[in-house]
Design a protein around this motif. Structure first.
Motif, PDB file in Angstrom:
ATOM      1  N   PHE A 204       0.825  -1.205   0.000  1.00 29.24           N
ATOM      2  CA  PHE A 204       0.000   0.000   0.000  1.00 29.24           C
ATOM      3  C   PHE A 204       0.863   1.260   0.000  1.00 29.24           C
ATOM      4  O   PHE A 204       0.507   2.281  -0.578  1.00 29.24           O
ATOM      5  CB  PHE A 204      -0.906  -0.015   1.236  1.00 29.24           C
ATOM      6  CG  PHE A 204      -1.743   1.216   1.393  1.00 29.24           C
ATOM      7  CD1 PHE A 204      -2.897   1.397   0.644  1.00 29.24           C
ATOM      8  CD2 PHE A 204      -1.380   2.205   2.291  1.00 29.24           C
ATOM      9  CE1 PHE A 204      -3.670   2.539   0.787  1.00 29.24           C
ATOM     10  CE2 PHE A 204      -2.143   3.353   2.448  1.00 29.24           C
ATOM     11  CZ  PHE A 204      -3.296   3.509   1.692  1.00 29.24           C
ATOM     12  N   ALA A 205       2.035   1.179   0.628  1.00 26.04           N
ATOM     13  CA  ALA A 205       2.894   2.354   0.793  1.00 26.04           C
ATOM     14  C   ALA A 205       3.569   2.740  -0.519  1.00 26.04           C
ATOM     15  O   ALA A 205       3.855   1.898  -1.371  1.00 26.04           O
ATOM     16  CB  ALA A 205       3.954   2.065   1.847  1.00 26.04           C
ATOM     17  N   ASP A 206       3.837   4.034  -0.686  1.00 23.45           N
ATOM     18  CA  ASP A 206       4.644   4.499  -1.818  1.00 23.45           C
ATOM     19  C   ASP A 206       6.093   4.053  -1.665  1.00 23.45           C
ATOM     20  O   ASP A 206       6.780   3.795  -2.655  1.00 23.45           O
ATOM     21  CB  ASP A 206       4.578   6.023  -1.926  1.00 23.45           C
ATOM     22  CG  ASP A 206       3.211   6.490  -2.389  1.00 23.45           C
ATOM     23  OD1 ASP A 206       2.684   5.929  -3.364  1.00 23.45           O
ATOM     24  OD2 ASP A 206       2.662   7.413  -1.755  1.00 23.45           O
ATOM     25  N   HIS A 207       6.579   4.011  -0.423  1.00 22.29           N
ATOM     26  CA  HIS A 207       7.936   3.531  -0.156  1.00 22.29           C
ATOM     27  C   HIS A 207       7.973   3.040   1.283  1.00 22.29           C
ATOM     28  O   HIS A 207       7.232   3.533   2.129  1.00 22.29           O
ATOM     29  CB  HIS A 207       8.971   4.642  -0.361  1.00 22.29           C
ATOM     30  CG  HIS A 207      10.360   4.116  -0.576  1.00 22.29           C
ATOM     31  ND1 HIS A 207      10.815   3.705  -1.811  1.00 22.29           N
ATOM     32  CD2 HIS A 207      11.383   3.902   0.288  1.00 22.29           C
ATOM     33  CE1 HIS A 207      12.063   3.274  -1.705  1.00 22.29           C
ATOM     34  NE2 HIS A 207      12.428   3.381  -0.431  1.00 22.29           N
ATOM     35  N   VAL A 208       8.837   2.071   1.546  1.00 23.69           N
ATOM     36  CA  VAL A 208       8.939   1.473   2.874  1.00 23.69           C
ATOM     37  C   VAL A 208      10.298   1.817   3.477  1.00 23.69           C
ATOM     38  O   VAL A 208      11.335   1.640   2.828  1.00 23.69           O
ATOM     39  CB  VAL A 208       8.775  -0.059   2.799  1.00 23.69           C
ATOM     40  CG1 VAL A 208       8.931  -0.684   4.190  1.00 23.69           C
ATOM     41  CG2 VAL A 208       7.425  -0.419   2.199  1.00 23.69           C
ATOM     42  N   VAL A 209      10.292   2.303   4.723  1.00 26.80           N
ATOM     43  CA  VAL A 209      11.523   2.588   5.457  1.00 26.80           C
ATOM     44  C   VAL A 209      11.695   1.508   6.524  1.00 26.80           C
ATOM     45  O   VAL A 209      10.843   1.356   7.402  1.00 26.80           O
ATOM     46  CB  VAL A 209      11.476   3.978   6.121  1.00 26.80           C
ATOM     47  CG1 VAL A 209      12.755   4.237   6.912  1.00 26.80           C
ATOM     48  CG2 VAL A 209      11.280   5.062   5.061  1.00 26.80           C
TER      49      VAL A 209
ATOM     50  N   ALA B 101       3.842  13.176  -8.247  1.00 25.46           N
ATOM     51  CA  ALA B 101       3.684  14.145  -9.324  1.00 25.46           C
ATOM     52  C   ALA B 101       3.453  13.442 -10.649  1.00 25.46           C
ATOM     53  O   ALA B 101       2.632  13.878 -11.468  1.00 25.46           O
ATOM     54  CB  ALA B 101       4.935  15.027  -9.400  1.00 25.46           C
ATOM     55  N   ALA B 102       4.168  12.337 -10.884  1.00 29.78           N
ATOM     56  CA  ALA B 102       3.983  11.587 -12.125  1.00 29.78           C
ATOM     57  C   ALA B 102       2.574  10.990 -12.206  1.00 29.78           C
ATOM     58  O   ALA B 102       1.963  10.940 -13.284  1.00 29.78           O
ATOM     59  CB  ALA B 102       5.036  10.479 -12.226  1.00 29.78           C
ATOM     60  N   ARG B 103       2.042  10.552 -11.084  1.00 31.66           N
ATOM     61  CA  ARG B 103       0.704  10.004 -11.074  1.00 31.66           C
ATOM     62  C   ARG B 103      -0.339  11.059 -11.375  1.00 31.66           C
ATOM     63  O   ARG B 103      -1.378  10.786 -11.978  1.00 31.66           O
ATOM     64  CB  ARG B 103       0.409   9.376  -9.710  1.00 31.66           C
ATOM     65  CG  ARG B 103       1.144   8.062  -9.451  1.00 31.66           C
ATOM     66  CD  ARG B 103       0.921   7.614  -8.021  1.00 31.66           C
ATOM     67  NE  ARG B 103       1.606   6.349  -7.742  1.00 31.66           N
ATOM     68  CZ  ARG B 103       1.728   5.841  -6.519  1.00 31.66           C
ATOM     69  NH1 ARG B 103       1.253   6.517  -5.476  1.00 31.66           N
ATOM     70  NH2 ARG B 103       2.343   4.682  -6.350  1.00 31.66           N
ATOM     71  N   SER B 104      -0.059  12.289 -10.917  1.00 27.93           N
ATOM     72  CA  SER B 104      -1.022  13.363 -11.096  1.00 27.93           C
ATOM     73  C   SER B 104      -0.993  13.946 -12.507  1.00 27.93           C
ATOM     74  O   SER B 104      -1.922  14.612 -12.939  1.00 27.93           O
ATOM     75  CB  SER B 104      -0.768  14.481 -10.083  1.00 27.93           C
ATOM     76  OG  SER B 104      -0.853  13.988  -8.762  1.00 27.93           O
ATOM     77  N   ALA B 105       0.134  13.717 -13.211  1.00 25.53           N
ATOM     78  CA  ALA B 105       0.293  14.317 -14.549  1.00 25.53           C
ATOM     79  C   ALA B 105      -0.658  13.674 -15.551  1.00 25.53           C
ATOM     80  O   ALA B 105      -1.017  12.525 -15.452  1.00 25.53           O
ATOM     81  CB  ALA B 105       1.739  14.162 -14.987  1.00 25.53           C
TER      82      ALA B 105
ATOM     83  N   LEU C 149      15.689  12.409   3.146  1.00 26.11           N
ATOM     84  CA  LEU C 149      15.287  13.434   2.183  1.00 26.11           C
ATOM     85  C   LEU C 149      15.177  12.839   0.788  1.00 26.11           C
ATOM     86  O   LEU C 149      14.246  13.153   0.033  1.00 26.11           O
ATOM     87  CB  LEU C 149      16.297  14.586   2.196  1.00 26.11           C
ATOM     88  CG  LEU C 149      16.017  15.745   1.225  1.00 26.11           C
ATOM     89  CD1 LEU C 149      14.666  16.383   1.523  1.00 26.11           C
ATOM     90  CD2 LEU C 149      17.134  16.778   1.291  1.00 26.11           C
ATOM     91  N   SER C 150      16.114  11.956   0.434  1.00 26.78           N
ATOM     92  CA  SER C 150      16.069  11.319  -0.880  1.00 26.78           C
ATOM     93  C   SER C 150      14.797  10.497  -1.049  1.00 26.78           C
ATOM     94  O   SER C 150      14.174  10.513  -2.118  1.00 26.78           O
ATOM     95  CB  SER C 150      17.311  10.435  -1.057  1.00 26.78           C
ATOM     96  OG  SER C 150      17.259   9.730  -2.273  1.00 26.78           O
TER      97      SER C 150
ATOM     98  N   SER D  81      11.842  11.175  -3.829  1.00 27.37           N
ATOM     99  CA  SER D  81      11.434  10.160  -4.799  1.00 27.37           C
ATOM    100  C   SER D  81       9.934   9.908  -4.714  1.00 27.37           C
ATOM    101  O   SER D  81       9.263   9.711  -5.746  1.00 27.37           O
ATOM    102  CB  SER D  81      12.210   8.868  -4.573  1.00 27.37           C
ATOM    103  OG  SER D  81      11.883   8.279  -3.329  1.00 27.37           O
ATOM    104  N   VAL D  82       9.383   9.918  -3.498  1.00 27.82           N
ATOM    105  CA  VAL D  82       7.938   9.741  -3.336  1.00 27.82           C
ATOM    106  C   VAL D  82       7.186  10.940  -3.911  1.00 27.82           C
ATOM    107  O   VAL D  82       6.144  10.780  -4.567  1.00 27.82           O
ATOM    108  CB  VAL D  82       7.583   9.532  -1.844  1.00 27.82           C
ATOM    109  CG1 VAL D  82       6.074   9.591  -1.637  1.00 27.82           C
ATOM    110  CG2 VAL D  82       8.128   8.200  -1.353  1.00 27.82           C
ATOM    111  N   GLU D  83       7.721  12.128  -3.693  1.00 27.36           N
ATOM    112  CA  GLU D  83       7.097  13.337  -4.242  1.00 27.36           C
ATOM    113  C   GLU D  83       7.083  13.281  -5.776  1.00 27.36           C
ATOM    114  O   GLU D  83       6.070  13.619  -6.409  1.00 27.36           O
ATOM    115  CB  GLU D  83       7.859  14.571  -3.767  1.00 27.36           C
ATOM    116  CG  GLU D  83       7.230  15.890  -4.185  1.00 27.36           C
ATOM    117  CD  GLU D  83       8.007  17.080  -3.650  1.00 27.36           C
ATOM    118  OE1 GLU D  83       7.361  18.026  -3.179  1.00 27.36           O
ATOM    119  OE2 GLU D  83       9.258  17.047  -3.716  1.00 27.36           O
ATOM    120  N   ALA D  84       8.196  12.833  -6.367  1.00 31.99           N
ATOM    121  CA  ALA D  84       8.279  12.722  -7.818  1.00 31.99           C
ATOM    122  C   ALA D  84       7.289  11.674  -8.325  1.00 31.99           C
ATOM    123  O   ALA D  84       6.634  11.853  -9.384  1.00 31.99           O
ATOM    124  CB  ALA D  84       9.694  12.364  -8.243  1.00 31.99           C
ATOM    125  N   LEU D  85       7.128  10.590  -7.597  1.00 28.33           N
ATOM    126  CA  LEU D  85       6.182   9.540  -7.975  1.00 28.33           C
ATOM    127  C   LEU D  85       4.746  10.057  -7.945  1.00 28.33           C
ATOM    128  O   LEU D  85       3.954   9.810  -8.868  1.00 28.33           O
ATOM    129  CB  LEU D  85       6.331   8.345  -7.028  1.00 28.33           C
ATOM    130  CG  LEU D  85       5.388   7.174  -7.246  1.00 28.33           C
ATOM    131  CD1 LEU D  85       5.601   6.560  -8.618  1.00 28.33           C
ATOM    132  CD2 LEU D  85       5.581   6.118  -6.156  1.00 28.33           C
TER     133      LEU D  85
END
Length: 259
Positions: A17-22, A255-259, A244-245, A249-253
């Motif tokens: 479900f997560a965009d990224h896992v830490v 944004a790509a989904r919203s485009a 931060l990285s 990367s999640v922010e870019a992902l």
């Protein structure tokens, strides 16, 4: 068991479900990946540590807690059975060459476990060489840790500690204390030859490592330097950069989904 399978299923669903896992360390990351989560979807970000010297002086801390001059071994952190402080006490009781060595335990724990440690110290005739301090502020804990002669970290061996990375190791590295740690997979993988290892739960093994460290301190200095190099990636600035990285990367992902 069915409960384990259910927990693993919930973990997998959460990760998907997560965009990224830490993950808290590489051992946990690899476990998650082994359960079917893409490796590119999971990043290990360890706890950072502050390598600055403590703001309190060693003399002030000794006076505050009534600690004698001489050698101390300090545990400052959670106090529970998993930390296996019984093995530390039994090892110290075997050190006939260090009759004045004092064990200092600071932190919170269940009253019944604290009583177990007190009774064990009594049985081992260590009651006058054990100091319980209780919960203390962070700066006092750091200054107390800096008083420890060696960086001794004890843990029992179980499925969780096989993947564990104790932050206490970083605290001792920051104060340039030689490390004596349990021989557990992730700890050895990170530290390599930068520490001395004892067999978890084996007081004789730990006593042997303590005795060697006290009798041959000159052999430990290269390991202190190696440990500092091995733990450079846990410095606060590098950890912040990693986080931060991930955010970028999640922010870019998104944004790509919203485009």
């Amino acid at each position: 068991s069915i409960w384990f399978r259910l927990a693993a299923l919930l973990e997998r669903l959460s990760c998907l479900f997560a965009d990224h896992v830490v993950a808290a360390n590489d051992g946990i990351r690899e476990t998650v990946v082994s359960r079917g989560i893409p490796a590119s979807h999971v990043t290990a970000v360890y706890n950072a540590y502050d390598g600055a010297p403590p703001t309190l002086s060693s003399d002030a801390v000794r006076r505050e807690f009534g600690l004698p001059r001489g050698r101390l071994l300090v545990h400052a952190g959670g106090i529970n059975a998993e930390r296996d402080l019984e093995t530390l006490l039994r090892a110290v009781a075997r050190l006939s060459s260090q009759p004045d060595l004092i064990v200092v335990i600071a932190g919170e724990g269940r009253p019944e476990y604290l009583q177990t440690l007190r009774q064990l110290a009594e049985d081992l005739h260590l009651h006058d060489r054990l100091r319980f301090i209780g919960r203390i502020p962070l700066e006092q804990a750091r200054a107390l840790t800096a008083l420890s002669e060696l960086g001794v970290v004890t843990l029992e061996s179980n499925p969780l500690t096989q993947l564990a990375w104790p932050t206490r190791i970083l605290e001792f590295v920051a104060f340039r204390r030689p490390l004596i740690v349990p021989d557990l997979p992730l700890i050895r993988r990170v530290l390599g030859d930068a520490a001395r290892y004892y067999t978890p739960g084996d007081a004789t093994s730990l006593a042997e490592q303590l005795d060697l460290a006290f009798r041959h301190p000159e052999s430990l200095e290269p390991k202190v330097n190696d440990a500092a190099r091995a733990c450079q990636r846990f410095e606060g600035g590098q950890v912040r950069t990693a986080l931060l990285s991930i955010c970028q990367s999640v922010e870019a992902l998104q944004a790509a989904r919203s485009a």
